[in-house]
Design an enzyme around this catalytic site. Structure first.
Site, PDB file in Angstrom:
ATOM      1  N   THR A 170      -0.389  -7.869   0.351  1.00 60.64           N
ATOM      2  CA  THR A 170      -0.490  -6.470  -1.304  1.00 60.64           C
ATOM      3  C   THR A 170      -0.712  -7.789  -2.091  1.00 60.64           C
ATOM      4  O   THR A 170      -0.206  -8.144  -2.050  1.00 60.64           O
ATOM      5  CB  THR A 170       0.767  -5.785  -1.300  1.00 60.64           C
ATOM      6  OG1 THR A 170       0.345  -4.896   0.204  1.00 60.64           O
ATOM      7  CG2 THR A 170       0.510  -4.613  -2.847  1.00 60.64           C
ATOM      8  N   ARG A 198      -1.069   6.618   7.704  1.00 57.91           N
ATOM      9  CA  ARG A 198       0.107   6.221   7.085  1.00 57.91           C
ATOM     10  C   ARG A 198       0.003   5.673   5.735  1.00 57.91           C
ATOM     11  O   ARG A 198      -1.236   5.292   5.577  1.00 57.91           O
ATOM     12  CB  ARG A 198       1.143   5.377   7.453  1.00 57.91           C
ATOM     13  CG  ARG A 198       2.146   3.994   7.100  1.00 57.91           C
ATOM     14  CD  ARG A 198       1.896   3.378   6.569  1.00 57.91           C
ATOM     15  NE  ARG A 198       2.011   2.509   5.734  1.00 57.91           N
ATOM     16  CZ  ARG A 198       2.982   1.523   4.682  1.00 57.91           C
ATOM     17  NH1 ARG A 198       1.517   0.917   4.943  1.00 57.91           N
ATOM     18  NH2 ARG A 198       4.216   1.233   4.206  1.00 57.91           N
ATOM     19  N   GLY A 200       1.416   3.482   2.341  1.00 53.31           N
ATOM     20  CA  GLY A 200       2.839   2.996   1.633  1.00 53.31           C
ATOM     21  C   GLY A 200       3.242   3.213   0.838  1.00 53.31           C
ATOM     22  O   GLY A 200       2.706   4.247  -0.610  1.00 53.31           O
ATOM     23  N   ASP A 201       3.902   1.788   0.027  1.00 52.99           N
ATOM     24  CA  ASP A 201       4.725   2.437  -1.752  1.00 52.99           C
ATOM     25  C   ASP A 201       3.486   1.803  -2.655  1.00 52.99           C
ATOM     26  O   ASP A 201       3.010   2.435  -3.438  1.00 52.99           O
ATOM     27  CB  ASP A 201       5.914   1.797  -1.568  1.00 52.99           C
ATOM     28  CG  ASP A 201       5.195  -0.241  -1.232  1.00 52.99           C
ATOM     29  OD1 ASP A 201       4.888  -0.442  -0.520  1.00 52.99           O
ATOM     30  OD2 ASP A 201       5.251  -0.895  -2.481  1.00 52.99           O
ATOM     31  N   THR A 221       5.728  -5.489  -3.529  1.00 49.50           N
ATOM     32  CA  THR A 221       4.840  -5.841  -2.451  1.00 49.50           C
ATOM     33  C   THR A 221       5.885  -5.866  -1.064  1.00 49.50           C
ATOM     34  O   THR A 221       7.249  -6.454  -1.216  1.00 49.50           O
ATOM     35  CB  THR A 221       4.305  -7.175  -2.044  1.00 49.50           C
ATOM     36  OG1 THR A 221       3.393  -7.877  -0.693  1.00 49.50           O
ATOM     37  CG2 THR A 221       5.473  -8.584  -2.719  1.00 49.50           C
ATOM     38  N   GLY A 222       5.874  -5.321   0.432  1.00 42.49           N
ATOM     39  CA  GLY A 222       6.593  -5.793   1.199  1.00 42.49           C
ATOM     40  C   GLY A 222       6.621  -4.370   2.217  1.00 42.49           C
ATOM     41  O   GLY A 222       5.749  -3.675   2.487  1.00 42.49           O
ATOM     42  N   GLY A 224       6.696  -1.398   2.973  1.00 37.79           N
ATOM     43  CA  GLY A 224       6.587  -0.113   1.937  1.00 37.79           C
ATOM     44  C   GLY A 224       7.545   1.319   2.818  1.00 37.79           C
ATOM     45  O   GLY A 224       7.789   1.388   1.401  1.00 37.79           O
TER      46      GLY A 224
END
Length: 304
Positions: A170, A198, A200-201, A221-222, A224
């Site tokens: 990201t 899906r 994510g964050d 980033t990571g 999510g």
């Protein structure tokens, strides 16, 4: 007031000597190019919002990173793109999720913020909004690279599960301008082999992206799902505004909260004062910071 710009290109299992030298050089070059784009605006007295927009567009066009061209592939071999942008002055925000044909996702997110009455548009609705507003579109295959196809094949061959070498590519940018206003932008292709629509964050305001002139601008980033559950970006802001934490302490404590739940990742943040901070719980994170007489680009925890 001194301006400040920070960018990230994702985090993961990057260790010294573990990356192909050409890949590492390309990543560092991409981060520097993004800093150049945002710095040009901020050094001329431009806005933080314009700076994070410009920096994010550079990273989206760079196939090294998991955003725009170079995004990871879904389980079915297609690519979905998510992005969000937020202006800390009035807490205006725009985001898109699940788009497949818009070349510049962060630009579309900004259009949602500035040209619609909504915050988050997704899938076909976001595509229709893009068409109605004249956005450049491309075939979904434009975003694919050989490396990302190989990564999908590897994950599918292993049963569709992620391994310890997963990299969250990201991209994000945060900035504060000379007027003390902050802004944040985040863009991603999500997770390799993701399914069922899906999200994510990254496009969720308060989870992967947040900006508030009363506290800070944050991009994440990571993993999510954990950043969503922790409302990570907003948590950083709340720790500053409500608990009186320093910027770095707020970043560190939020990452500790995520780690306690089982998640990993990284955060970048800037405050209206010009202070900047980053943190990550993985071996490495592509990141960079620029300001008057300041330029740092790093990959590993040892980089300063």
């Amino acid at each position: 007031m001194a301006w400040r710009l920070m960018v990230h290109g994702g985090c993961g299992a990057m260790r010294p000597g573990g990356l192909d030298p050409d890949q590492e050089d390309a990543a560092r070059g991409g981060l520097n190019a993004a800093l150049d784009a945002g710095e040009k605006i901020l050094a001329a007295g431009g806005s933080a919002l314009d700076a994070v927009d410009a920096a994010a567009r550079v990273l989206e066009d760079d196939p090294v990173f998991n955003a725009g061209r170079g995004s990871v592939l879904n389980y079915d071999g297609s690519i979905d793109l998510d992005a969000a942008i937020m202006d800390g002055a009035a807490r205006d925000a725009g985001a898109v999720a699940g788009i497949k044909t818009v070349r510049c996702p962060i630009a579309l997110a900004r259009a949602v913020m500035e040209q619609s009455s909504h915050v988050l548009l997704s899938f076909e609705g976001a595509e229709q909004f893009a068409r109605e507003h004249g956005f450049e579109t491309v075939d979904n295959s434009y975003f694919e690279t050989e490396e990302r196809r190989a990564q999908l094949d590897k994950v599918l061959a292993a049963g569709g599960h992620f391994d310890a070498d997963v990299k969250y590519g990201t991209i994000g940018a945060v900035a504060v301008d000379e007027a003390g206003h902050v802004a944040a932008a985040t863009s991603t292709g999500g997770l390799t082999a993701k399914r069922w629509g899906r999200i994510g964050d990254s496009p969720l305001i308060g989870s992967g992206t947040y900006a508030d002139d009363r506290s800070a601008a944050i991009s994440a980033t990571g993993s999510g799902e954990y950043f969503i559950r922790a409302v990570a970006a907003h948590q950083v802001a709340d720790r500053i505004r409500l608990a009186g934490a320093s910027l770095q302490q707020a970043v560190d404590d939020t990452l500790a909260d995520i780690k306690e739940m089982g998640g990993t990742g990284g955060l970048i943040a800037v405050a209206p004062s010009g202070e900047a901070a980053w943190g990550f719980t993985t071996p490495g994170m592509y990141r960079g910071v620029a300001g008057p007489d300041l330029r740092i680009v790093g990959v590993y925890s040892e980089d300063r």
